[in-house]
Design a protein around this motif. Structure first.
Motif, PDB file in Angstrom:
ATOM      1  N   ALA A  31       0.804  -6.754  -2.864  1.00 52.89           N
ATOM      2  CA  ALA A  31       1.197  -5.538  -2.129  1.00 52.89           C
ATOM      3  C   ALA A  31       0.721  -5.576  -0.685  1.00 52.89           C
ATOM      4  CB  ALA A  31       0.639  -4.306  -2.832  1.00 52.89           C
ATOM      5  N   VAL A  32      -0.409  -6.219  -0.433  1.00 48.42           N
ATOM      6  CA  VAL A  32      -0.914  -6.258   0.948  1.00 48.42           C
ATOM      7  C   VAL A  32      -0.274  -7.428   1.695  1.00 48.42           C
ATOM      8  CG1 VAL A  32      -3.003  -6.459   2.375  1.00 48.42           C
ATOM      9  CG2 VAL A  32      -3.018  -5.030   0.328  1.00 48.42           C
ATOM     10  N   SER A  38      -1.960  -6.869  11.201  1.00 51.04           N
ATOM     11  CA  SER A  38      -1.105  -7.249  12.340  1.00 51.04           C
ATOM     12  C   SER A  38      -1.930  -7.318  13.613  1.00 51.04           C
ATOM     13  CB  SER A  38      -0.010  -6.202  12.549  1.00 51.04           C
ATOM     14  OG  SER A  38       0.817  -6.153  11.430  1.00 51.04           O
ATOM     15  N   GLY A  65       2.883   1.963   4.678  1.00 50.57           N
ATOM     16  CA  GLY A  65       1.994   0.807   4.535  1.00 50.57           C
ATOM     17  C   GLY A  65       1.163   0.613   5.794  1.00 50.57           C
ATOM     18  N   ALA A  66       0.412   1.647   6.149  1.00 53.53           N
ATOM     19  CA  ALA A  66      -0.311   1.625   7.435  1.00 53.53           C
ATOM     20  C   ALA A  66      -1.519   0.695   7.413  1.00 53.53           C
ATOM     21  CB  ALA A  66      -0.745   3.045   7.803  1.00 53.53           C
ATOM     22  N   GLY A  67      -1.989   0.326   6.238  1.00 53.16           N
ATOM     23  CA  GLY A  67      -3.146  -0.571   6.173  1.00 53.16           C
ATOM     24  C   GLY A  67      -4.346   0.052   6.859  1.00 53.16           C
ATOM     25  N   PRO A  70      -3.363  -0.900  12.716  1.00 51.32           N
ATOM     26  CA  PRO A  70      -3.038  -1.453  14.038  1.00 51.32           C
ATOM     27  C   PRO A  70      -1.755  -0.862  14.625  1.00 51.32           C
ATOM     28  CG  PRO A  70      -2.675  -3.110  12.308  1.00 51.32           C
ATOM     29  CD  PRO A  70      -3.367  -1.950  11.669  1.00 51.32           C
ATOM     30  N   GLU A  89       0.022   5.298   2.679  1.00 49.75           N
ATOM     31  CA  GLU A  89      -0.690   4.080   2.280  1.00 49.75           C
ATOM     32  C   GLU A  89      -1.170   4.297   0.847  1.00 49.75           C
ATOM     33  OE1 GLU A  89      -1.496   0.839   3.522  1.00 49.75           O
ATOM     34  OE2 GLU A  89      -2.367   0.839   1.515  1.00 49.75           O
ATOM     35  N   ARG A  90      -1.065   3.241   0.017  1.00 50.82           N
ATOM     36  CA  ARG A  90      -1.449   3.484  -1.379  1.00 50.82           C
ATOM     37  C   ARG A  90      -2.889   3.111  -1.684  1.00 50.82           C
ATOM     38  NH1 ARG A  90       1.492  -0.770  -5.391  1.00 50.82           N
ATOM     39  NH2 ARG A  90      -0.012  -2.408  -5.096  1.00 50.82           N
ATOM     40  N   GLY A 110      -0.264   7.358  -1.448  1.00 45.38           N
ATOM     41  CA  GLY A 110       0.775   7.390  -2.468  1.00 45.38           C
ATOM     42  C   GLY A 110       1.704   6.202  -2.342  1.00 45.38           C
ATOM     43  N   ASP A 111       2.755   6.247  -3.162  1.00 48.70           N
ATOM     44  CA  ASP A 111       3.697   5.135  -3.250  1.00 48.70           C
ATOM     45  C   ASP A 111       4.839   5.348  -2.262  1.00 48.70           C
ATOM     46  OD1 ASP A 111       5.306   3.061  -3.943  1.00 48.70           O
ATOM     47  OD2 ASP A 111       5.589   3.661  -6.040  1.00 48.70           O
ATOM     48  N   ALA A 112       4.890   4.486  -1.247  1.00 49.88           N
ATOM     49  CA  ALA A 112       5.948   4.600  -0.239  1.00 49.88           C
ATOM     50  C   ALA A 112       7.300   4.183  -0.802  1.00 49.88           C
ATOM     51  CB  ALA A 112       5.592   3.747   0.972  1.00 49.88           C
ATOM     52  N   GLY A 133       5.881  -1.217   7.054  1.00 45.77           N
ATOM     53  CA  GLY A 133       5.052  -2.419   6.968  1.00 45.77           C
ATOM     54  C   GLY A 133       4.947  -2.936   5.543  1.00 45.77           C
ATOM     55  N   TYR A 164       8.878  -4.849   9.808  1.00 43.63           N
ATOM     56  CA  TYR A 164       8.326  -6.124  10.285  1.00 43.63           C
ATOM     57  C   TYR A 164       8.056  -7.048   9.112  1.00 43.63           C
ATOM     58  CZ  TYR A 164       4.070  -3.182   9.961  1.00 43.63           C
ATOM     59  OH  TYR A 164       3.095  -2.290   9.572  1.00 43.63           O
TER      60      TYR A 164
HETATM   61  C1  LIG Z   1       1.598  -6.204   5.317  1.00 47.37           C
HETATM   62  S1  LIG Z   1       0.375  -4.912   5.081  1.00 47.37           S
HETATM   63  C2  LIG Z   1       0.602  -4.061   6.642  1.00 47.37           C
HETATM   64  C3  LIG Z   1      -0.624  -3.304   7.050  1.00 47.37           C
HETATM   65  C4  LIG Z   1      -0.618  -2.766   8.484  1.00 47.37           C
HETATM   66  N1  LIG Z   1       0.478  -1.880   8.722  1.00 47.37           N
HETATM   67  C5  LIG Z   1      -0.603  -3.891   9.490  1.00 47.37           C
HETATM   68  O1  LIG Z   1       0.398  -4.006  10.209  1.00 47.37           O
HETATM   69  O2  LIG Z   1      -1.590  -4.624   9.560  1.00 47.37           O
HETATM   70  C6  LIG Z   1       1.172  -3.878   3.885  1.00 47.37           C
HETATM   71  C7  LIG Z   1       0.480  -2.567   3.606  1.00 47.37           C
HETATM   72  O3  LIG Z   1       1.321  -1.796   2.758  1.00 47.37           O
HETATM   73  C8  LIG Z   1       0.557  -1.199   1.730  1.00 47.37           C
HETATM   74  N2  LIG Z   1       1.452  -1.003   0.595  1.00 47.37           N
HETATM   75  C9  LIG Z   1       2.051  -1.950  -0.171  1.00 47.37           C
HETATM   76  N3  LIG Z   1       2.857  -1.392  -1.084  1.00 47.37           N
HETATM   77  C10 LIG Z   1       2.785  -0.045  -0.885  1.00 47.37           C
HETATM   78  C11 LIG Z   1       3.414   1.063  -1.502  1.00 47.37           C
HETATM   79  N4  LIG Z   1       4.280   0.913  -2.511  1.00 47.37           N
HETATM   80  N5  LIG Z   1       3.125   2.291  -1.040  1.00 47.37           N
HETATM   81  C12 LIG Z   1       2.266   2.470  -0.005  1.00 47.37           C
HETATM   82  N6  LIG Z   1       1.635   1.448   0.622  1.00 47.37           N
HETATM   83  C13 LIG Z   1       1.897   0.205   0.194  1.00 47.37           C
HETATM   84  C14 LIG Z   1      -0.550  -2.199   1.459  1.00 47.37           C
HETATM   85  O4  LIG Z   1      -1.663  -1.580   0.830  1.00 47.37           O
HETATM   86  C15 LIG Z   1      -0.848  -2.699   2.884  1.00 47.37           C
HETATM   87  O5  LIG Z   1      -1.806  -1.904   3.510  1.00 47.37           O
END
Ligand SMILES: C[S@@+](CC[C@H](N)C(=O)[O-])C[C@H]1O[C@@H](n2cnc3c(N)ncnc32)[C@H](O)[C@@H]1O
Length: 207
Positions: A31-32, A38, A65-67, A70, A89-90, A110-112, A133, A164
């Motif tokens: 998922a990450v 970034s 998916g703000a992580g 950044p 963000e989950r 929550g689940d995006a 993201g 992205y």
């Molecule tokens: C590729 S990382 C991007 C993080 C950040 N935006 C960056 O640019 O560094 C993906 C992010 O999406 C989150 N994520 C993945 N699946 C998700 C979902 N179903 N709902 C919410 N967040 C999710 C992950 O936990 C992770 O933080």
């Protein structure tokens, strides 16, 4: 959101603590997607594309998916008002990190991929642009289509999803684009990212 409302205050790279992101990746590598957040340069490219697309006044900018933030940082730095930004963000630790890093930011844990329900729980029923993201290349196609479908239902007709990816191609396959009646435009690639980052803009086909 209207046109960019705040002047750029700082254009220097900002490096956040990498550990919360790395821990999130250890908990949930698929998922990450990758153990590094970034880069500042990628985040600037993504945020600038989102704010160019955020022309309407019908809701906030939504970041999926703000992580550890950044892209959130870049959106704020490039002029998105704090009260016009909602992030989803989950991962619980990353949500806590975002709340500490950006006091006052609306962070929805929550689940995006269940976008409409997750935003509705936070009282968000319309948006002006969606920054995504999520690692869409590993998301099942039906879930990706539902997420994008929800995003376009919540936005005005000229809304856009800025996505992205580390891949060379559009993360939405031609069949998904056709099913959703979307067009993809390539925004650009940022090489100062490990690995290099491609940015895409999806929008509805003109009637
Ligand atoms: C590729 S990382 C991007 C993080 C950040 N935006 C960056 O640019 O560094 C993906 C992010 O999406 C989150 N994520 C993945 N699946 C998700 C979902 N179903 N709902 C919410 N967040 C999710 C992950 O936990 C992770 O933080």
């Amino acid at each position: 959101m209207g046109p960019i409302m705040r002047s750029i205050t700082s254009r220097k790279p900002i490096f956040a603590d990498p550990w919360p992101f790395l821990r999130g990746w250890c908990r949930s590598p698929v998922a990450v997607g990758w153990p590094l957040a970034s880069s500042w340069w990628s985040a600037q490219l993504i945020a600038a594309a989102a704010l160019r697309a955020a022309r309407s006044t019908s809701g906030p900018v939504v970041e999926l998916g703000a992580g550890t933030g950044p892209v959130t940082e870049a959106l704020l730095q490039l002029g998105c008002p704090l009260d016009q930004l909602v992030v989803v963000e989950r991962d619980a630790e990353m949500c806590g990190f975002l709340e500490t890093r950006f006091p006052g930011l609306r962070v929805l844990q929550g689940d995006a991929l269940r976008l409409r329900e997750t935003l509705a729980r936070g009282g968000v029923t319309s948006t002006c642009v969606t920054v995504c993201g999520l690692p869409m290349r590993v998301v099942p196609p039906e879930a990706a289509e539902r997420c994008y479908g929800d995003a376009f239902t919540l936005m005005p007709a000229d809304g856009a999803v800025i996505q992205y990816t580390y891949g060379l191609r559009s993360p939405l396959a031609p069949a998904a684009l056709a099913a959703l009646d979307l067009r993809a435009s390539f925004v650009g690639r940022e090489w100062r990212n490990l690995p290099p980052m491609g940015v895409w803009r999806y929008h509805k086909r003109a009637p």
